[in-house]
Design a protein around this motif. Structure first.
Motif, PDB file in Angstrom:
ATOM      1  N   TRP A  13       0.832  -1.203   0.000  1.00 20.23           N
ATOM      2  CA  TRP A  13       0.000   0.000   0.000  1.00 20.23           C
ATOM      3  C   TRP A  13       0.867   1.253   0.000  1.00 20.23           C
ATOM      4  O   TRP A  13       0.642   2.185  -0.749  1.00 20.23           O
ATOM      5  CB  TRP A  13      -0.855   0.009   1.276  1.00 20.23           C
ATOM      6  N   GLN A  16       2.518   2.090  -3.217  1.00 19.61           N
ATOM      7  CA  GLN A  16       1.610   2.673  -4.213  1.00 19.61           C
ATOM      8  C   GLN A  16       1.236   4.120  -3.912  1.00 19.61           C
ATOM      9  O   GLN A  16       1.007   4.905  -4.812  1.00 19.61           O
ATOM     10  CB  GLN A  16       0.315   1.850  -4.282  1.00 19.61           C
ATOM     11  N   HIS A  17       1.172   4.447  -2.637  1.00 21.54           N
ATOM     12  CA  HIS A  17       0.588   5.743  -2.272  1.00 21.54           C
ATOM     13  C   HIS A  17       1.533   6.684  -1.534  1.00 21.54           C
ATOM     14  O   HIS A  17       1.098   7.732  -1.076  1.00 21.54           O
ATOM     15  CB  HIS A  17      -0.655   5.520  -1.400  1.00 21.54           C
ATOM     16  N   SER A  19       3.678   8.723  -2.463  1.00 11.22           N
ATOM     17  CA  SER A  19       3.828  10.087  -3.004  1.00 11.22           C
ATOM     18  C   SER A  19       2.794  11.023  -2.365  1.00 11.22           C
ATOM     19  O   SER A  19       3.080  12.192  -2.107  1.00 11.22           O
ATOM     20  CB  SER A  19       3.663  10.076  -4.520  1.00 11.22           C
ATOM     21  N   ILE A  20       1.602  10.496  -2.088  1.00  5.29           N
ATOM     22  CA  ILE A  20       0.556  11.327  -1.452  1.00  5.29           C
ATOM     23  C   ILE A  20       1.033  11.786  -0.078  1.00  5.29           C
ATOM     24  O   ILE A  20       0.877  12.955   0.299  1.00  5.29           O
ATOM     25  CB  ILE A  20      -0.768  10.525  -1.327  1.00  5.29           C
ATOM     26  N   SER A  61      -6.787   5.872  -3.375  1.00  4.13           N
ATOM     27  CA  SER A  61      -6.046   7.139  -3.292  1.00  4.13           C
ATOM     28  C   SER A  61      -6.864   8.193  -2.542  1.00  4.13           C
ATOM     29  O   SER A  61      -6.324   8.991  -1.773  1.00  4.13           O
ATOM     30  CB  SER A  61      -5.666   7.632  -4.687  1.00  4.13           C
ATOM     31  N   THR A  62      -8.177   8.188  -2.731  1.00  2.54           N
ATOM     32  CA  THR A  62      -9.058   9.125  -2.002  1.00  2.54           C
ATOM     33  C   THR A  62      -8.931   8.883  -0.505  1.00  2.54           C
ATOM     34  O   THR A  62      -8.786   9.820   0.289  1.00  2.54           O
ATOM     35  CB  THR A  62     -10.532   8.912  -2.432  1.00  2.54           C
ATOM     36  N   VAL A  64      -6.467   7.398   1.119  1.00  3.81           N
ATOM     37  CA  VAL A  64      -5.123   7.759   1.627  1.00  3.81           C
ATOM     38  C   VAL A  64      -5.014   9.277   1.774  1.00  3.81           C
ATOM     39  O   VAL A  64      -4.479   9.779   2.774  1.00  3.81           O
ATOM     40  CB  VAL A  64      -4.005   7.211   0.708  1.00  3.81           C
ATOM     41  N   TYR A  65      -5.553  10.009   0.807  1.00  2.00           N
ATOM     42  CA  TYR A  65      -5.557  11.482   0.920  1.00  2.00           C
ATOM     43  C   TYR A  65      -6.294  11.906   2.199  1.00  2.00           C
ATOM     44  O   TYR A  65      -5.850  12.787   2.925  1.00  2.00           O
ATOM     45  CB  TYR A  65      -6.246  12.113  -0.290  1.00  2.00           C
ATOM     46  N   GLU A 131      -2.442  19.648  -7.450  1.00  2.00           N
ATOM     47  CA  GLU A 131      -2.208  18.293  -7.950  1.00  2.00           C
ATOM     48  C   GLU A 131      -3.174  17.939  -9.083  1.00  2.00           C
ATOM     49  O   GLU A 131      -3.220  16.791  -9.523  1.00  2.00           O
ATOM     50  CB  GLU A 131      -2.350  17.283  -6.801  1.00  2.00           C
ATOM     51  N   LYS A 133      -6.398  17.609  -9.202  1.00  2.00           N
ATOM     52  CA  LYS A 133      -7.484  16.664  -8.918  1.00  2.00           C
ATOM     53  C   LYS A 133      -8.787  17.234  -9.491  1.00  2.00           C
ATOM     54  O   LYS A 133      -8.995  18.453  -9.475  1.00  2.00           O
ATOM     55  CB  LYS A 133      -7.644  16.489  -7.403  1.00  2.00           C
ATOM     56  N   ASP A 137     -13.243  14.500  -7.365  1.00  2.00           N
ATOM     57  CA  ASP A 137     -12.295  13.882  -6.423  1.00  2.00           C
ATOM     58  C   ASP A 137     -12.115  14.755  -5.179  1.00  2.00           C
ATOM     59  O   ASP A 137     -12.082  14.262  -4.053  1.00  2.00           O
ATOM     60  CB  ASP A 137     -10.924  13.682  -7.098  1.00  2.00           C
TER      61      ASP A 137
END
Lengths: 169, 218
Positions: A13, A16-17, A19-20, A61-62, A64-65, A131, A133, A137
């Motif tokens: 996980w 993958q994420h 960078s966020i 991604s939502t 994790v943000y 970013e 979005k 989003d």
């Protein structure tokens, strides 16, 4: 109580994420030590919240943000006194090869200064806007309507325009 | 420079550091440490001293129950009950804050956390209710019987004023009055900063939840 996530799954996980996490940490903390503390706190929150994550309700991604922004805003609020006590260092510009690169770096620093002065939720909105979005989003991450996102984004773009017009004047 | 150009500049010039590793994840802490962990040393000391205080007053009440003045007993019981309630409420709020699911949308989570933090004002309101107990705990039947009218006034007027102040503050110390001058004077200083910051955040969430038409749609 849900069982803790599998360590390998968690690492996958993160890969993958992550960078966020870096982007959110950079938006809320300019100090390197604070940023490391915040990243650690985000990891703890992600680890604890992952068993409750429901893919049917939000994209990964939502989600994790959301976790990263919620952690950053709480961290930012908790450490407001510590930040205020610090004397800011004069900005040091690195040796840059040409005038164009120097100007670009100055504009970025102005942008970061602008973000630094924003309120906590406006910082989140600004990051999501920068970013690129979509409004849908942003609405999903923040939990407000798409039309409200449009209003807030246009307001913040106007602030940006005024700020940079003032700087160049 | 136009916002869209800044957006492009941001994405180009501030890329995600591909080679940078995340710091190690700290080990999970036991739940009590998780709740008390974010407490600043001064607040943690406050909770510890408060607990020691209620234990001491409970012990005192147990030993003097049969012989103490009824005024002392009532004042001490009221004071110690309110202190227990304050400590319990404070720890309960901290626990609820820790249990908020950070995977929910940002405005909803921040609103809930800010509401919980500002509900610390309940602890303050309960604290004010203790005021009259401090003006009556030393009264005895003999003191009231033998006091001159002037001495009696010296006892009753402060108790009455404390009771009025306690009632007024209990009713009026609330989030809705945060912009009043008396409120800002009362809650000035670093110890109140977390509550005031939570109030600012609550205002932000209200601003974000308020539907405002976009500039071109008015």
């Amino acid at each position: 109580m849900a069982p803790p996530p599998d360590e390998q799954e968690f690492q996958r996980w993160l890969e993958q994420h992550r960078s966020i996490l870096f982007k959110v940490a950079r938006t809320y903390c300019r100090d390197e030590d604070d940023r490391q503390d915040l990243l650690q706190e985000m990891l703890v929150q992600l680890w604890q919240a992952l068993p409750r994550y429901d893919p049917a309700r939000a994209a990964a991604s939502t989600w994790v943000y959301r976790v990263a922004l919620n952690t950053a805003i709480s961290f930012h609020r908790r450490h407001a006194g510590r930040r205020a006590a610090r004397v800011p260092l004069p900005p040091e510009l690195p040796q840059l090869p040409d005038a164009e690169a120097l100007e670009r770096e100055q504009q970025l620093r102005q942008l970061e200064q602008f973000i630094e002065e924003l309120r906590e939720l406006d910082k989140a909105l600004m990051l999501l806007y920068l970013e690129n979005k979509s409004h849908a989003d942003i609405a999903d991450i923040l939990g407000i309507s798409v039309s409200n996102v449009a209003t807030k984004v246009s307001r913040i773009k106007e602030q940006l325009r005024q700020r940079f017009a003032r700087q160049t004047a | 420079m136009e916002p869209d150009e800044l957006q492009y500049l941001w994405q180009q010039a501030r890329p995600f550091p591909a080679d940078q590793a995340l710091p190690p994840r700290p080990a999970d802490r036991p739940s009590l440490t998780r709740v008390l962990g974010p407490l600043r040393p001064a607040k943690l000391l406050g909770v510890v001293v408060g607990l020691a205080w209620v234990v001491a007053i409970d012990a005192l009440l147990y030993h003097v129950w049969a012989v103490a003045s009824p005024f002392f007993l009532v004042s001490a019981v009221v004071q110690v009950l309110l202190t227990k309630l304050m400590i319990g409420l404070y720890l309960y709020q901290l626990m609820l804050v820790q249990r908020v699911d950070v995977g929910h949308s940002v405005v909803a989570v921040q609103r809930r956390v800010a509401r919980l933090r500002t509900s610390s004002l309940w602890v303050v309101r309960l604290g004010f209710l203790q005021l009259p107990a401090w003006a009556t705990f030393f009264w005895t039947e003999r003191l009231l019987r033998e006091a001159s009218p002037l001495q009696l006034a010296g006892l009753l007027i402060p108790a009455l004023l404390f009771a009025l102040a306690a009632g007024w503050l209990f009713v009026h110390v609330r989030y809705e009055n945060r912009h009043q001058r008396w409120f800002q004077l009362l809650f000035r200083g670093p110890e109140w900063d977390p509550i005031l910051r939570a109030m600012h955040l609550l205002e932000q969430t209200e601003d974000y939840q308020r539907e405002v038409p976009a500039p071109g749609r008015r």
